[in-house]
Design a protein around this motif. Structure first.
Motif, PDB file in Angstrom:
ATOM      1  N   GLN A 166       0.904  -1.121  -0.013  1.00  0.00           N
ATOM      2  CA  GLN A 166      -0.007   0.135   0.014  1.00  0.00           C
ATOM      3  C   GLN A 166       0.833   1.247  -0.003  1.00  0.00           C
ATOM      4  N   VAL A 167       2.299   1.129   0.300  1.00  0.00           N
ATOM      5  CA  VAL A 167       3.151   2.115   0.624  1.00  0.00           C
ATOM      6  C   VAL A 167       3.056   3.149  -0.893  1.00  0.00           C
ATOM      7  N   PRO A 168       3.305   2.607  -2.021  1.00  0.00           N
ATOM      8  CA  PRO A 168       3.296   3.553  -3.173  1.00  0.00           C
ATOM      9  C   PRO A 168       2.132   4.380  -3.501  1.00  0.00           C
ATOM     10  N   ALA A 169       0.909   3.966  -3.384  1.00  0.00           N
ATOM     11  CA  ALA A 169      -0.209   4.694  -3.421  1.00  0.00           C
ATOM     12  C   ALA A 169      -0.392   5.956  -2.232  1.00  0.00           C
ATOM     13  N   ALA A 170       0.088   5.380  -0.850  1.00  0.00           N
ATOM     14  CA  ALA A 170       0.234   6.360  -0.005  1.00  0.00           C
ATOM     15  C   ALA A 170       1.334   7.621  -0.132  1.00  0.00           C
ATOM     16  N   TRP A 171       2.573   7.093  -0.967  1.00  0.00           N
ATOM     17  CA  TRP A 171       3.383   8.108  -1.535  1.00  0.00           C
ATOM     18  C   TRP A 171       2.790   9.069  -2.669  1.00  0.00           C
ATOM     19  N   VAL A 172       1.966   8.566  -3.306  1.00  0.00           N
ATOM     20  CA  VAL A 172       1.192   9.292  -4.526  1.00  0.00           C
ATOM     21  C   VAL A 172       0.567  10.739  -3.762  1.00  0.00           C
ATOM     22  N   LEU A 173      -0.140  10.229  -2.711  1.00  0.00           N
ATOM     23  CA  LEU A 173      -0.887  11.457  -1.850  1.00  0.00           C
ATOM     24  C   LEU A 173       0.380  12.406  -1.199  1.00  0.00           C
ATOM     25  N   PRO A 220      -2.345 -15.556  -5.459  1.00  0.00           N
ATOM     26  CA  PRO A 220      -1.035 -16.513  -5.822  1.00  0.00           C
ATOM     27  C   PRO A 220      -0.475 -15.795  -6.936  1.00  0.00           C
ATOM     28  N   GLN A 221      -0.778 -14.856  -7.691  1.00  0.00           N
ATOM     29  CA  GLN A 221      -0.136 -14.339  -9.070  1.00  0.00           C
ATOM     30  C   GLN A 221      -0.376 -12.904  -9.219  1.00  0.00           C
ATOM     31  N   TRP A 222       0.185 -12.032  -9.019  1.00  0.00           N
ATOM     32  CA  TRP A 222       0.158 -10.544  -9.211  1.00  0.00           C
ATOM     33  C   TRP A 222       1.403 -10.067  -9.817  1.00  0.00           C
ATOM     34  N   SER A 223       1.271  -8.776 -10.024  1.00  0.00           N
ATOM     35  CA  SER A 223       2.316  -8.031 -10.840  1.00  0.00           C
ATOM     36  C   SER A 223       2.830  -6.743  -9.911  1.00  0.00           C
ATOM     37  N   ALA A 224       4.118  -6.635 -10.112  1.00  0.00           N
ATOM     38  CA  ALA A 224       4.791  -5.578  -9.098  1.00  0.00           C
ATOM     39  C   ALA A 224       4.793  -4.288 -10.238  1.00  0.00           C
ATOM     40  N   THR A 225       4.192  -4.270 -11.612  1.00  0.00           N
ATOM     41  CA  THR A 225       4.310  -3.202 -12.349  1.00  0.00           C
ATOM     42  C   THR A 225       3.575  -2.197 -11.773  1.00  0.00           C
ATOM     43  N   PRO A 226       2.352  -2.149 -11.293  1.00  0.00           N
ATOM     44  CA  PRO A 226       1.801  -0.833 -10.868  1.00  0.00           C
ATOM     45  C   PRO A 226       2.373  -0.354  -9.569  1.00  0.00           C
ATOM     46  N   LEU A 227       3.123  -1.075  -8.828  1.00  0.00           N
ATOM     47  CA  LEU A 227       3.715  -0.557  -7.567  1.00  0.00           C
ATOM     48  C   LEU A 227       4.967   0.225  -8.184  1.00  0.00           C
ATOM     49  N   TRP A 228       5.614  -0.003  -9.023  1.00  0.00           N
ATOM     50  CA  TRP A 228       6.604   0.557  -9.594  1.00  0.00           C
ATOM     51  C   TRP A 228       6.227   1.980 -10.338  1.00  0.00           C
ATOM     52  N   THR A 229       5.162   1.828 -10.829  1.00  0.00           N
ATOM     53  CA  THR A 229       4.659   3.083 -11.632  1.00  0.00           C
ATOM     54  C   THR A 229       3.933   3.893 -10.513  1.00  0.00           C
ATOM     55  N   LEU A 230       3.246   3.595  -9.567  1.00  0.00           N
ATOM     56  CA  LEU A 230       2.980   4.591  -8.449  1.00  0.00           C
ATOM     57  C   LEU A 230       3.983   5.244  -7.800  1.00  0.00           C
ATOM     58  N   ALA A 231       5.186   4.534  -7.548  1.00  0.00           N
ATOM     59  CA  ALA A 231       6.307   5.121  -7.013  1.00  0.00           C
ATOM     60  C   ALA A 231       7.009   5.977  -7.643  1.00  0.00           C
ATOM     61  N   THR A 232       6.927   5.695  -8.980  1.00  0.00           N
ATOM     62  CA  THR A 232       7.548   6.859  -9.863  1.00  0.00           C
ATOM     63  C   THR A 232       6.798   8.256 -10.047  1.00  0.00           C
ATOM     64  N   VAL A 233       5.388   7.973 -10.005  1.00  0.00           N
ATOM     65  CA  VAL A 233       4.670   9.208 -10.094  1.00  0.00           C
ATOM     66  C   VAL A 233       4.697   9.755  -8.932  1.00  0.00           C
ATOM     67  N   ALA A 234       4.685   9.435  -7.483  1.00  0.00           N
ATOM     68  CA  ALA A 234       4.852   9.850  -6.370  1.00  0.00           C
ATOM     69  C   ALA A 234       6.333  10.503  -6.323  1.00  0.00           C
ATOM     70  N   LEU A 235       7.328  10.139  -6.668  1.00  0.00           N
ATOM     71  CA  LEU A 235       8.641  10.789  -6.967  1.00  0.00           C
ATOM     72  C   LEU A 235       8.722  11.808  -7.734  1.00  0.00           C
ATOM     73  N   ALA A 236       8.147  11.748  -8.825  1.00  0.00           N
ATOM     74  CA  ALA A 236       7.803  12.917  -9.950  1.00  0.00           C
ATOM     75  C   ALA A 236       7.080  14.189  -9.175  1.00  0.00           C
ATOM     76  N   LEU A 237       5.963  13.738  -8.650  1.00  0.00           N
ATOM     77  CA  LEU A 237       5.235  14.802  -7.787  1.00  0.00           C
ATOM     78  C   LEU A 237       6.271  15.465  -6.850  1.00  0.00           C
TER      79      LEU A 237
END
Length: 530
Positions: free
Chosen positions: A434-441, A497-514
């Protein structure tokens, strides 16, 4: 001149300053019970389903500890219990509103300027209390009207609405009392939140113990004891009224026994010389943020213990209800019902942790408006260094808080299923997801501070929208494009069982850009900006 002279003008000033924040939390909290009622009508159409759900809830001490007791299996009784945690938020919002317009005004020096005009000694406290009381009563009225429109009995709806309003009024008065005890707004908030935490602890102990007398000592326990929709006990409402009168009777005499800007409790003196840790911007930022990080971590750790203990029973209570299983899955669940419950609750924990990120980011704004940033930046301290020292904690705080939540949740859930080695890392990972989404805010808050500092508090409104979408989006089956507005919608369901880490990296990148954009724009404006 009367001690209340100028109250009306101060009340108008408070309403003007809070013209966005006040309606936001009132309306947001007021509509939640009606949405819960509507979802219960849809999810449990038969009496047998409601009875099974109520019985399962009543037998689980962790759910009762979190939400409070359930006194029946009607839609109204289930709704009243489901809204139990909302009382804590109402109490917190009420006491913080009063502290903001009393002690914070004195600490900033604005009340001293106003006192040079025709202003009574009790005008400030009275105006803050009256505005907050009116907001709580409006919240209760809207809550009751929404419940009636959902098809629930009017008597129970207005009993619950009034109990909700009086809970907020009690804690508003506690905030007014706390403002008299200390000379800092932070200290007043700390005292008020400590009392709120003690009230929650008493309610928790009373509701889960054999004898419920501790709950009768807690303002958070009185609303449930009204027993809305299950033979209303109107006389219980006399308890919050009496408590309000008592706390007000203490606050007003204390307000005239102290000097303006001072508190009754003597301030704790610090060391004569600063330690080496305070030699730079990061040391100062650590000194300012360490207390909030500690207390947020303690609170979330206790919450994680409760959530983990309730997971197995909550999963069993959902079995056989396809609609509820679908909604829990959309909220962040997995194939197992217990995992669905844990995914949903950890997603809510992520939303709450985002509140810490926003709060930490906006600490820069308060440092600027209170006049502490300007003399600091007049030294050799660079702007970017000062700003980044606060941004680091705005990003680090959610990591710590959510890691503690996942650790506590995994420990209690692992013990309940006798598999701690497996569940502990899973829950820690689910919390950290949940951290990357919290970082976006948090990044949005930094950008608003750097670009439009006067509108920095809009970050709270953005968080409220995310909470609203997270709480109501799946239940109301809103369009996916609307749900996608919230960054938490994009957080992967890592308990599957199966999930992708791509959204986490995307959210973290958006947060750092903001955040980077906020740092860049901060260099191009004057300080202070009021």
């Amino acid at each position: 001149m009367s001690t209340l002279t100028g109250t009306r003008h101060l009340a108008r000033l408070i309403l003007r300053r809070d013209r966005f924040v006040l309606p936001l939390w009132v309306l947001l909290l007021a509509v939640l019970p009606a949405t819960y009622a509507a979802s219960f009508f849809e999810l449990f159409p038969t009496e047998a389903q409601r009875a099974a759900y109520a019985a399962g809830t009543a037998r689980n001490p962790s759910i009762v500890a979190l939400l409070g007791p359930v006194y029946g299996d009607s839609i109204g009784a289930l709704t009243a219990q489901r809204s139990g945690l909302m009382l804590v938020i109402i109490g917190l919002a009420s006491l913080l509103t009063v502290v903001r317009h009393t002690r914070s005004e004195e600490e900033a020096g604005r009340r001293e300027l106003l006192s040079g005009t025709v202003l009574g000694r009790h005008a400030g406290l009275t105006a803050a209390l009256l505005v907050t009381y009116a907001a709580d009563l409006l919240l209760g009225l809207i809550t009751a009207a929404g419940l009636v429109s959902s098809g629930l009995p009017a008597g129970g709806s207005y009993a619950y609405g009034l109990a909700t309003a009086l809970t907020g009024i009690v804690f508003a008065t506690i905030g007014g009392l706390a403002a008299q005890l200390t000379e800092s707004a932070g200290g007043a908030r700390g005292i008020g939140i400590a009392i709120l935490g003690a009230a929650f602890g008493l309610r928790l102990v009373g509701d889960t113990a054999t004898h419920d007398w501790p709950s009768w000592l807690s303002p958070l326990g009185w609303a449930a004891r009204v027993r809305a929709y299950e033979g209303e006990r109107w006389w219980v409402l006399a308890l919050p009224l009496a408590a309000t009168v008592l706390f007000a009777a203490l606050a007003y005499p204390l307000s005239v026994r102290r000097d303006l800007g001072a508190g009754l409790l003597p301030p704790r003196l610090g060391p004569a010389t600063a330690g080496r840790a305070l030699s730079g911007s990061f040391g100062l930022a650590w000194r300012l943020h360490r207390g909030p990080i500690l207390w947020w971590s303690v609170g979330f750790g206790l919450l994680g213990l409760i959530l983990g203990g309730a997971a197995q029973a909550a999963g069993r209570s959902l079995e056989g209800n396809a609609q509820l299983e679908e909604i829990m899955a959309r909220l962040g669940g997995a194939s197992g019902l217990a995992d669905a419950y844990l995914g949903a609750t950890l997603s809510l924990a992520g939303l709450a942790a985002a509140g810490y990120g926003v709060q930490a980011a906006l600490r820069m704004r308060s440092e600027e408006t209170d006049g502490r940033a300007e003399p600091l930046l007049a030294t050799e301290t660079r702007r970017s260094t000062w700003l980044l020292s606060h941004v680091v904690f705005a990003l680090l705080g959610p990591v710590v808080v959510l890691a503690v939540t996942g650790l506590a949740t995994g420990l209690t859930y692992g013990l309940s299923v006798h598999d701690v080695p497996r569940e502990l890392p899973r829950m820690v990972g689910a919390g950290l997801a949940q951290v990357p989404a919290a970082w976006v805010l948090a990044g949005l808050a930094v950008l608003l501070y750097g670009l439009l500092p006067r509108l920095a508090s809009v970050a709270w409104a953005i968080l409220a929208v995310c909470v609203l979408l997270g709480q109501l989006g799946a239940v109301l089956k809103l369009s996916q494009w609307l749900l996608d507005v919230s960054p938490f919608t994009h957080t992967p369901q890592v308990l599957r069982p199966q999930w992708s880490a791509t959204p986490l990296w995307t959210l973290a990148t958006v947060a750092l850009a903001l955040a980077a954009a906020g740092v860049a724009t901060f260099h191009r404006r004057d300080i202070p900006t009021t």
